[in-house]
Design an enzyme around this catalytic site. Structure first.
Site, PDB file in Angstrom:
ATOM      1  N   CYS A 214      -2.594  -3.904  -4.620  1.00 55.44           N
ATOM      2  CA  CYS A 214      -3.853  -4.122  -4.058  1.00 55.44           C
ATOM      3  C   CYS A 214      -3.361  -6.037  -3.862  1.00 55.44           C
ATOM      4  CB  CYS A 214      -5.033  -4.060  -4.627  1.00 55.44           C
ATOM      5  SG  CYS A 214      -5.918  -2.476  -4.037  1.00 55.44           S
TER       6      CYS A 214
ATOM      7  N   HIS B 104      -8.926   3.234  -0.115  1.00 52.67           N
ATOM      8  CA  HIS B 104      -8.076   2.950   0.479  1.00 52.67           C
ATOM      9  C   HIS B 104      -6.861   3.805   0.513  1.00 52.67           C
ATOM     10  CE1 HIS B 104      -9.150  -1.850   1.187  1.00 52.67           C
ATOM     11  NE2 HIS B 104      -9.281  -0.855   2.339  1.00 52.67           N
TER      12      HIS B 104
END
Length: 275
Positions: A264, A168
């Site tokens: 996150c 990511h």
């Protein structure tokens, strides 16, 4: 010279059901047990630190059977009070998307886009003053970039991720000040062309070394002054201080077993609900 912080509003989800029973990124090893009480303590430390810095933390109710809900950044992207939902790449996380949309609807957000193309929220969308940076290569579809640009009315810059450890964008790049387009990133996570784009857009960026990137040091959250990041990313502390930031080391070692750290676990709610 110290920088000014700006109050932020975050959405987080307690890791009540967190565990690693499958592997959808290189960090996940079902053979390594998770200490759930320790994971919860580490998560609470992060939540409490945000609040001590004057930020608001909203809570998303965790759901059984969705162990990765603690990584709340992946559930949506919010800009100017508008919500672009997520569409997850893996079936194991697919139901998280609706849980997030239900929260937004219940909290007065009316401009909501349920995406047609795969995107994993702020995992692959990073918002600066001038652009929305958008990762692709492992999870999010390139088609999601046009979808985000059309919905938010902001230019979207696509960046190719090439190292599976940085699956990511938020594992390879952090926005330090969204008022001045200040960022830090790890070049090795990006394709040559994307490295050239980043160098052109952010010539004064802080460049992370491999060791700090491998500690997920770029999975960080900044309020424009305080930068919360993994405490093991020691090489980033001095460059941040030299730039006027205050690095705040956090221990999220148990949550790292799922492939995530500070960012996150933190979705930023930018702007008030519209309409």
């Amino acid at each position: 010279m110290p920088r000014d912080a700006s109050p932020r509003r975050y959405l987080m989800c307690p890791p009540e059901h967190f565990r690693v029973t499958y592997s959808i990124n290189p960090w996940m090893d079902p053979g390594k047990p998770v200490d759930l009480p320790l994971a919860l303590t580490q998560w609470e430390d992060l939540r409490d630190r945000y609040r001590s810095l004057g930020h608001t933390v909203e809570l998303l109710t965790p759901r059984p059977g969705l162990p990765d809900m603690v990584y709340a950044a992946n559930g949506a992207t919010v800009v100017d009070g508008r919500v672009l939902g997520a569409r997850f790449a893996y079936a194991e996380r697919a139901m998280e998307a609706e849980a997030h949309l239900e929260w937004f609807r219940a909290h007065g957000f009316t401009e909501i886009c349920e995406p047609a193309h795969i995107n994993e929220g702020e995992g692959d969308f990073a918002v600066t003053s001038s652009w929305i940076l958008a990762g692709r290569g492992f999870r999010s579809s390139p088609l999601s970039h046009d979808e985000a640009q059309e919905f938010f009315g902001r230019p979207v810059i696509g960046l190719d991720l090439v190292d599976p450890r940085y699956y990511h964008l938020d594992t390879a790049l952090a926005v330090l000040d969204d008022r001045t387009d200040d960022v830090m990133y790890y070049p090795g996570a990006f394709s040559p062309g994307s490295r050239a784009v980043l160098a052109r857009l952010f010539p004064d960026a802080i460049i992370a070394e491999e060791a700090d990137a491998a500690a997920l040091g770029l999975n960080a959250v900044s309020d424009g002054r305080h930068v919360l990041l993994p405490q093991t990313a020691l090489g980033l502390f001095a460059p941040l201080r030299a730039r006027g930031y205050e690095p705040v080391g956090m221990d999220l070692g148990e949550l790292l077993k799922g492939g995530g750290s500070v960012k996150c676990c933190t979705q930023e709610l930018r702007g008030e609900p519209r309409g």
